[in-house]
Design an enzyme around this catalytic site. Sequence first.
Site, mmCIF file in Angstrom:
data_model
loop_
_atom_site.group_PDB
_atom_site.id
_atom_site.type_symbol
_atom_site.label_atom_id
_atom_site.label_comp_id
_atom_site.label_asym_id
_atom_site.label_seq_id
_atom_site.Cartn_x
_atom_site.Cartn_y
_atom_site.Cartn_z
ATOM 1 N N ASP A 138 -4.613 22.712 36.858
ATOM 2 C CA ASP A 138 -5.576 22.284 37.597
ATOM 3 C C ASP A 138 -7.049 22.561 36.876
ATOM 4 O O ASP A 138 -6.912 23.271 35.974
ATOM 5 C CB ASP A 138 -5.600 23.052 39.111
ATOM 6 C CG ASP A 138 -6.366 22.127 40.101
ATOM 7 O OD1 ASP A 138 -7.224 21.301 39.869
ATOM 8 O OD2 ASP A 138 -5.964 22.111 41.126
HETATM 9 O O1 LIG Z 1 -10.580 16.690 39.815
HETATM 10 C C1 LIG Z 1 -9.616 17.168 38.958
HETATM 11 C C2 LIG Z 1 -9.076 18.234 39.836
HETATM 12 O O2 LIG Z 1 -9.851 18.877 40.278
HETATM 13 C C3 LIG Z 1 -9.728 19.937 41.477
HETATM 14 O O3 LIG Z 1 -10.985 19.932 42.139
HETATM 15 C C4 LIG Z 1 -11.911 20.164 41.448
HETATM 16 C C5 LIG Z 1 -12.976 18.913 41.864
HETATM 17 O O4 LIG Z 1 -12.535 17.789 41.122
HETATM 18 C C6 LIG Z 1 -14.633 19.127 41.366
HETATM 19 O O5 LIG Z 1 -15.001 17.943 41.932
HETATM 20 C C7 LIG Z 1 -14.926 20.320 42.087
HETATM 21 O O6 LIG Z 1 -16.099 20.654 41.576
HETATM 22 C C8 LIG Z 1 -17.113 21.456 42.301
HETATM 23 C C9 LIG Z 1 -17.086 22.765 41.864
HETATM 24 O O7 LIG Z 1 -15.813 23.768 42.055
HETATM 25 C C10 LIG Z 1 -18.070 23.798 42.774
HETATM 26 O O8 LIG Z 1 -18.007 24.966 42.193
HETATM 27 C C11 LIG Z 1 -19.520 23.126 42.553
HETATM 28 O O9 LIG Z 1 -20.271 23.439 43.295
HETATM 29 O O10 LIG Z 1 -19.416 21.557 43.016
HETATM 30 C C12 LIG Z 1 -18.618 20.824 42.242
HETATM 31 C C13 LIG Z 1 -18.344 19.349 42.957
HETATM 32 O O11 LIG Z 1 -19.627 18.666 42.955
HETATM 33 O O12 LIG Z 1 -14.092 21.581 41.795
HETATM 34 C C14 LIG Z 1 -12.648 21.361 42.302
HETATM 35 C C15 LIG Z 1 -12.005 22.836 41.672
HETATM 36 O O13 LIG Z 1 -12.892 23.773 42.251
HETATM 37 C C16 LIG Z 1 -8.658 19.576 42.334
HETATM 38 O O14 LIG Z 1 -7.945 20.848 42.776
HETATM 39 C C17 LIG Z 1 -7.259 18.614 41.649
HETATM 40 O O15 LIG Z 1 -6.594 18.385 42.703
HETATM 41 C C18 LIG Z 1 -8.088 17.716 41.031
HETATM 42 O O16 LIG Z 1 -7.114 16.639 40.495
#
Ligand SMILES: OC[C@H]1O[C@@H](O[C@H]2[C@H](O)[C@@H](O)[C@H](O[C@H]3[C@H](O)[C@@H](O)[C@H](O)O[C@@H]3CO)O[C@@H]2CO)[C@H](O)[C@@H](O)[C@@H]1O
Length: 687
Positions: free
Chosen positions: A214
């Site tokens: 992940d």
């Molecule tokens: O997308 C691929 C896999 O990602 C995991 O989730 C992530 C998600 O895709 C991502 O958009 C998000 O980003 C955020 C980040 O964590 C945060 O710190 C920041 O402030 O904002 C970002 C968004 O703009 O992070 C997610 C993980 O924490 C999924 O678990 C998985 O299922 C996906 O396939």
Amino acid sequence: MSQNDKINMVTGIGWNKGACVGNTAAVGSAGYPQLCLQDGPLGIRFGTGSTAFTPGIQAASTWDVDLIRQRGAYMGAEAKGCGVHVLLGPVAGPLGKLAAGGRNWEGFGPDPYLTGIAMAETIDGMQGAGVQATAKHFIGNEQELNRETMSSNIDDRTMHELYLWPFADAVRANVASVMCSYNKLNSTWACENDKIQNQLLKTELGFQGYVMSDWNAQHTTNGAANGGMDMTMPGTDYNGKGILWGPQLNSAVNSNQVSKGRLDDMCKRILAAWYFVGQNKGYPGINIKANVQGNHKENVRAVARDGIVLLKNEGGILPLKKPSKIAVIGSAAVNNPQGINACTDKGCNTGALGMGWGSGSVNYPYFVAPYDAIKTRAQSDGTTVNLVNSDSTSGVSSAASGADAAIVFITSDSGEGYITVERVAGDRNDLDPWHSGNQLVQAVAAANKNVIVVVHSVGPIILETILNTPGVQAVVWAGLPSQESGNALVDVLYGLTSPSGKLPYTIAKSPNDYGTAVSRGDDSYPEGLFIDYRHFDKSNIAPRYEFGFGLSYTNFTYSDITVTSTAKSGAATGAVVPGGRADLFETVATVTAVITNSGSVDGAEVPQLYITLPSSAPSAPPKQLRGFAKLKLAAGAKGTATFNLRRRDLSYWDVRQQNWVVPAGSFGVSVAASSRDTRLTGTITVA
Ligand SMILES: OC[C@H]1O[C@@H](O[C@H]2[C@H](O)[C@@H](O)[C@H](O[C@H]3[C@H](O)[C@@H](O)[C@H](O)O[C@@H]3CO)O[C@@H]2CO)[C@H](O)[C@@H](O)[C@@H]1O
């Protein structure tokens, strides 16, 4: 391939460094492209020309393997059309041990058999269309709170019979990849857990594809490589974390901390998956914004419609019969005034609800709101429609009074923990309707005694207040219908189709009845095998609406059960094939039953087969789902449901023998209209 090529093949190039949420570098010498990995479980994340398919939980609610398979095939076709090589779904983790779990809606519900069938059908559909599927999140990622620090401590039998079960189905369907999860499993990070990745997944289940992390779930260079992970995502500089493979893996291989053979194994697995789905020939270029919808909205409408569960229908209020005046009430009846895709990753609950939030969400190409579809139908009937598009109780009285029916829309939402919506940080804080839904229903019922409550929800809510409100004649559980919401609802409200969905989870009378709760630290899974209906049955707790329940506009009678069996007691044997030992998948018993539509309108019924293990087996759930069918029957017609039981379906996991064992004795067989509505019984005797 050079060692550098191999390192590139297993290491993502970084977040926001390519066209997709995950990307690896091309390997020219192997004719291997820059791989595009894109969410997710219900379509193309960030797409603008793709379909917003129904969430997994709605697909499960149909209990219709043809629709589930078609949904997978259409998602696969759209991914291929966009040049996406790897679609990051379907979801079997969370399985759904927590009714409030934030991401449950992405998957197929807390029954491992139903989820396993849905995983296999979805994967077959996707991969048949030429795209690699990803079974995620492996494993024990049941909650959002502290998901990146906690340990899920799951005992061996519970692991096999609940959480690993649907992943075994995914492996049997030859899933290309498996995504390891953020949490620890029995104190070791999932993505470097030799026991679950090397021993369970790759050896016991015979998984031949690759394990990807992940996003940022990797913690060490050598531990992940030697613990069975095969690809790191997104690879670099994500959330400020350092690089763990790339040059670091190169050094580890050069110093023999990770063997060359292990690196080769990673690449073989990745290449095998790429060849397996035929991506080595003529695969389209990457364009996430391509228009690939075709006629796929037909599947969305069918799943949204056939996943609707009719929970209550009194006084013949449904289907509606050309009413002269109706009231439509609630903010969820209309589209989000800011726009249907106004909130990033669907991180709001404003207007009509069609899916939860997070990486598993997609853009809607359009959204047919409930009010819009009702208004269209009302116009053709000459019905007056009074709309109150807010959740305020003031003003509902005048709109509702005198109407033939008052339709009230309520919701409950959840999602991935990186977004907080209205103080919900992923997992739900409670199982109540949002936006004071109970009070809204009460206010409408004070003015009108023909109230129809429509629920759009990510999972169970407690309905006691609503059901105790005089005047609430019907409750329509419309789930998460995505872009075809209004059309699907009108089909059911007006009787163009008889409702045929059945609950893929239990709706309790009280949140405490579930016997599980979001954990603040490590979770020892004390409930073991007993989640959802398995717990209600064992503890003799009456649910409000049980797993498998759903009403129809017609009636079905069950008759003529037959049971045949060649099952023999003992442990599984035979070679390991994808999914486990080969003989686990042999049919050893068959049960049939005749289902008759004894009512006056066409409909569809979902007969369910539950087994009870003999007393010689160690403590087991009183009943376990081991078969289901969806029979479409015209009024007066009859059909035969055939349930083929595999050796696996009659086995428990024996922790001493480390094998699946069919116990000797008498197995109870129930053919049922729900987990609490047994219509026919039989036995299978195993010597
Ligand atoms: O997308 C691929 C896999 O990602 C995991 O989730 C992530 C998600 O895709 C991502 O958009 C998000 O980003 C955020 C980040 O964590 C945060 O710190 C920041 O402030 O904002 C970002 C968004 O703009 O992070 C997610 C993980 O924490 C999924 O678990 C998985 O299922 C996906 O396939």
